[in-house]
Each structure stands twice: as C-alpha cells, then as structure tokens.
Design an enzyme around this catalytic site. Structure first.
Site, mmCIF file in Angstrom:
data_model
loop_
_atom_site.group_PDB
_atom_site.id
_atom_site.type_symbol
_atom_site.label_atom_id
_atom_site.label_comp_id
_atom_site.label_asym_id
_atom_site.label_seq_id
_atom_site.Cartn_x
_atom_site.Cartn_y
_atom_site.Cartn_z
ATOM 1 N N ASN A 43 0.848 -1.195 0.000
ATOM 2 C CA ASN A 43 0.000 0.000 0.000
ATOM 3 C C ASN A 43 0.884 1.246 0.000
ATOM 4 O O ASN A 43 1.955 1.283 0.630
ATOM 5 C CB ASN A 43 -1.008 0.002 1.162
ATOM 6 C CG ASN A 43 -0.399 -0.105 2.542
ATOM 7 O OD1 ASN A 43 0.675 -0.672 2.725
ATOM 8 N ND2 ASN A 43 -1.096 0.426 3.534
ATOM 9 N N GLU A 45 0.278 5.178 0.600
ATOM 10 C CA GLU A 45 -0.648 6.242 1.000
ATOM 11 C C GLU A 45 -0.179 7.600 0.479
ATOM 12 O O GLU A 45 0.923 7.721 -0.086
ATOM 13 C CB GLU A 45 -0.808 6.222 2.525
ATOM 14 C CG GLU A 45 -1.425 4.904 2.988
ATOM 15 C CD GLU A 45 -1.748 4.859 4.471
ATOM 16 O OE1 GLU A 45 -1.291 5.747 5.229
ATOM 17 O OE2 GLU A 45 -2.466 3.925 4.871
ATOM 18 N N ASN A 46 -1.056 8.600 0.655
ATOM 19 C CA ASN A 46 -0.770 9.929 0.119
ATOM 20 C C ASN A 46 -1.324 10.985 1.067
ATOM 21 O O ASN A 46 -2.358 10.747 1.717
ATOM 22 C CB ASN A 46 -1.437 10.049 -1.268
ATOM 23 C CG ASN A 46 -1.004 11.288 -2.014
ATOM 24 O OD1 ASN A 46 -1.506 12.382 -1.792
ATOM 25 N ND2 ASN A 46 -0.049 11.117 -2.909
ATOM 26 N N TYR A 49 -5.499 11.919 1.158
ATOM 27 C CA TYR A 49 -5.820 10.534 1.531
ATOM 28 C C TYR A 49 -6.427 9.664 0.430
ATOM 29 O O TYR A 49 -5.998 8.523 0.247
ATOM 30 C CB TYR A 49 -6.739 10.502 2.761
ATOM 31 C CG TYR A 49 -6.104 10.953 4.066
ATOM 32 C CD1 TYR A 49 -4.809 11.470 4.122
ATOM 33 C CD2 TYR A 49 -6.813 10.855 5.252
ATOM 34 C CE1 TYR A 49 -4.250 11.883 5.317
ATOM 35 C CE2 TYR A 49 -6.264 11.262 6.462
ATOM 36 C CZ TYR A 49 -4.975 11.779 6.488
ATOM 37 O OH TYR A 49 -4.428 12.175 7.681
ATOM 38 N N CYS A 54 -4.091 0.535 -2.504
ATOM 39 C CA CYS A 54 -3.889 -0.702 -1.741
ATOM 40 C C CYS A 54 -2.741 -1.539 -2.306
ATOM 41 O O CYS A 54 -2.406 -1.459 -3.493
ATOM 42 C CB CYS A 54 -5.152 -1.555 -1.762
ATOM 43 S SG CYS A 54 -6.562 -0.850 -0.909
ATOM 44 N N GLU A 56 -2.736 -4.772 -2.915
ATOM 45 C CA GLU A 56 -3.161 -5.727 -3.946
ATOM 46 C C GLU A 56 -3.112 -5.080 -5.327
ATOM 47 O O GLU A 56 -2.700 -5.701 -6.302
ATOM 48 C CB GLU A 56 -4.586 -6.214 -3.657
ATOM 49 C CG GLU A 56 -4.732 -6.978 -2.365
ATOM 50 C CD GLU A 56 -5.064 -6.092 -1.175
ATOM 51 O OE1 GLU A 56 -4.576 -4.944 -1.114
ATOM 52 O OE2 GLU A 56 -5.805 -6.554 -0.302
ATOM 53 N N CYS A 94 -10.230 -3.835 -4.746
ATOM 54 C CA CYS A 94 -9.162 -4.782 -5.092
ATOM 55 C C CYS A 94 -9.736 -6.094 -5.618
ATOM 56 O O CYS A 94 -9.182 -6.700 -6.536
ATOM 57 C CB CYS A 94 -8.258 -5.022 -3.891
ATOM 58 S SG CYS A 94 -7.237 -3.585 -3.488
HETATM 59 N N1 THU Z 1 -5.286 -1.549 2.500
HETATM 60 C C1 THU Z 1 -4.701 -2.363 1.574
HETATM 61 O O1 THU Z 1 -3.576 -2.105 1.129
HETATM 62 N N2 THU Z 1 -5.389 -3.450 1.165
HETATM 63 C C2 THU Z 1 -6.633 -3.803 1.594
HETATM 64 O O2 THU Z 1 -7.231 -4.726 1.064
HETATM 65 C C3 THU Z 1 -7.235 -3.077 2.699
HETATM 66 C C4 THU Z 1 -6.606 -1.778 3.044
HETATM 67 C C5 THU Z 1 -4.560 -0.369 2.944
HETATM 68 C C6 THU Z 1 -5.120 0.919 2.426
HETATM 69 C C7 THU Z 1 -4.608 1.896 3.451
HETATM 70 O O3 THU Z 1 -3.294 2.309 3.087
HETATM 71 C C8 THU Z 1 -4.528 1.092 4.734
HETATM 72 O O4 THU Z 1 -4.585 -0.267 4.335
HETATM 73 C C9 THU Z 1 -5.641 1.384 5.717
HETATM 74 O O5 THU Z 1 -6.879 1.307 5.096
#
Ligand code: THU
Length: 138
Positions: A43, A45-46, A49, A54, A56, A94
């Site tokens: 994942n 992030e930015n 937000y 994600c 996946e 995803c």
């Molecule tokens: N996140 C994922 O990378 N995959 C998922 O299937 C669920 C959530 C990440 C997104 C975000 O960076 C953090 O988990 C919290 O939601």
C-alpha cells in the site's frame, strides 16, 4: 501448483516497503502469474488521503506493467506497524481489479499471518456474480 509458503514469504519480504504514514496499517501482496513469476506490491498512501492505493492493486499493476495478463493466486499480509497480525481481506475495489486477470473459480486468494497460518478462498467466494471482461466481449 501454488507454493503457498513461497508466495506468502514474498509478501512478507516486501512488507517493509509499505508506505503508510497516515494509517500505520501496512499491507503487502504477492501475485503468482501464469508465467510462474511472482510480483509484489505494497500500500502506498498519500497526503491527499483518497489518492492512496492498496497493496493488492500495486502488485497487480506491477504484474500487468511487466506484461502479465493472467493471475493464478495472490497472498496478502497486513497489520499495524509492520506486524502481519491480521487476516487482511482484500477490499471491494481490489477484488474487482483481481477479477480482470483471472478465472474467479480458479483464482486463489490467501490471507496470511505467517507462512503456516493462513486462510484461502477463491475469488468467486469473495466476489460472486461479478462483472468481468467477457461482459464486454473480451
Ligand atoms: N489496504 C490495503 O492495502 N489493502 C486492503 O485490502 C485493505 C486496506 C490499505 C489501504 C490503506 O493504506 C490502509 O490499508 C488502511 O486502510
């Protein structure tokens, strides 16, 4: 044949690359493609937000960018502060992205806490009655 341990280990190995300074929830994924190759993603992030993505989807995009078009399996690990303590189920977006590059009845989704502690299911179980490329004649 899926080597579950190898796929989960690949996800665990890339977990330190997760960039999640806002949620502190770190996720890593490894996809096994029909070529036999494994591609990882995390994942990212930015500060804005909703622009985050994600693990996946970065793993699947990584595979697609390398020319892969068929995914056989994905292993996902996740948890707070780089600790893979949860069975981190993939979010809805995803699941839909996975749908693009597989047969849902064959595609194996592994959610793991360690190489020996995991659950597995098919994408069909996670995303029944789905919309895919064949609906558009592809
Ligand atoms: N996140 C994922 O990378 N995959 C998922 O299937 C669920 C959530 C990440 C997104 C975000 O960076 C953090 O988990 C919290 O939601």
């Amino acid at each position: 044949m899926i080597d579950h341990k190898q796929l989960i280990q690949a996800a665990l190995d890339s977990m330190p690359n997760s960039y999640a300074p806002y949620s502190s929830y770190n996720v890593s994924a490894a996809v096994l493609c029909s070529s036999g190759k494994i591609y990882t993603g995390v994942n990212v992030e930015n500060a804005s937000y909703p622009a985050g993505i994600c693990a996946e989807r970065t793993a699947i995009s990584h595979a697609a960018a390398c020319g892969e078009r068929r995914i056989e399996a994905i292993a996902i690990v996740g948890g707070k502060n780089f600790t893979p303590s949860d069975y981190c189920a993939p979010c809805g977006i995803c699941r839909q992205v996975m749908r693009e590059f597989c047969d849902p009845d064959e595609m194996i989704v592994i959610i793991a806490r360690s190489v020996s502690d995991y659950k597995q299911m098919t994408l069909q179980q996670l995303l029944p009655e789905s919309f895919g490329p064949e609906m558009l004649g592809k």
